[in-house]
Scaffold this motif. Structure first.
Motif, PDB file in Angstrom:
ATOM      1  N   GLU A 111     -18.287 -34.966-122.915  1.00 32.18           N
ATOM      2  CA  GLU A 111     -17.636 -33.658-122.808  1.00 32.18           C
ATOM      3  C   GLU A 111     -18.152 -32.883-121.590  1.00 32.18           C
ATOM      4  OE1 GLU A 111     -14.994 -30.712-123.586  1.00 32.18           O
ATOM      5  OE2 GLU A 111     -15.087 -32.713-124.478  1.00 32.18           O
ATOM      6  N   ARG A 114     -15.716 -31.830-118.490  1.00 32.68           N
ATOM      7  CA  ARG A 114     -15.544 -30.418-118.102  1.00 32.68           C
ATOM      8  C   ARG A 114     -15.917 -30.197-116.644  1.00 32.68           C
ATOM      9  NH1 ARG A 114     -18.425 -28.229-122.969  1.00 32.68           N
ATOM     10  NH2 ARG A 114     -20.110 -28.359-121.495  1.00 32.68           N
ATOM     11  N   GLU A 137     -13.161 -31.451-114.442  1.00 28.79           N
ATOM     12  CA  GLU A 137     -12.025 -30.531-114.464  1.00 28.79           C
ATOM     13  C   GLU A 137     -12.289 -29.323-113.571  1.00 28.79           C
ATOM     14  OE1 GLU A 137     -11.320 -29.513-118.531  1.00 28.79           O
ATOM     15  OE2 GLU A 137     -10.318 -31.411-118.974  1.00 28.79           O
ATOM     16  N   GLN A 138     -13.511 -28.791-113.635  1.00 33.77           N
ATOM     17  CA  GLN A 138     -13.868 -27.646-112.792  1.00 33.77           C
ATOM     18  C   GLN A 138     -13.816 -28.022-111.323  1.00 33.77           C
ATOM     19  OE1 GLN A 138     -17.695 -26.386-114.213  1.00 33.77           O
ATOM     20  NE2 GLN A 138     -16.835 -25.267-115.955  1.00 33.77           N
TER      21      GLN A 138
END
Length: 96
Positions: free
Chosen positions: A59, A63, A66-67
């Motif tokens: 996770e 994340r 994605e950032q």
């Protein structure tokens, strides 16, 4: 097909968290089911301990990726301005 991540992407994501906390040195121990991370302040005192199991590492890396994609899709103010903002500093001009 299972998703795999490189050590570089995992350590980068964990390093981002440690940078946000402001640790000055680290110790990372690989465990059977993930990572155990310790962060120390400038005096060498323990500041934070974190245990990441496989699911939480997945996770965290997802994340962070994605950032990174969001940041590359939008214009940024520049590395220097971001650095100054992250460290609560400002650029001061000088005239002669």
């Amino acid at each position: 097909m299972p998703t795999t991540f490189s050590y570089a992407s995992i350590l980068h994501a964990v390093g981002q968290v440690l940078d946000q906390i402001g640790v000055k040195s680290i110790a990372i121990h690989e465990e059977e089911d993930g990572l155990f991370v310790e962060g120390f302040n400038s005096e060498g005192q323990l500041q934070v301990q974190m245990r990441y199991d496989i699911a939480s590492l997945y996770e965290l890396v997802r994340r962070q990726e994605e950032q990174s994609e969001e940041q590359s899709a939008t214009p940024t103010t520049g590395v220097l301005h971001r650095f100054l903002a992250d460290h609560r500093r400002e650029l001061v001009g000088m005239t002669l």
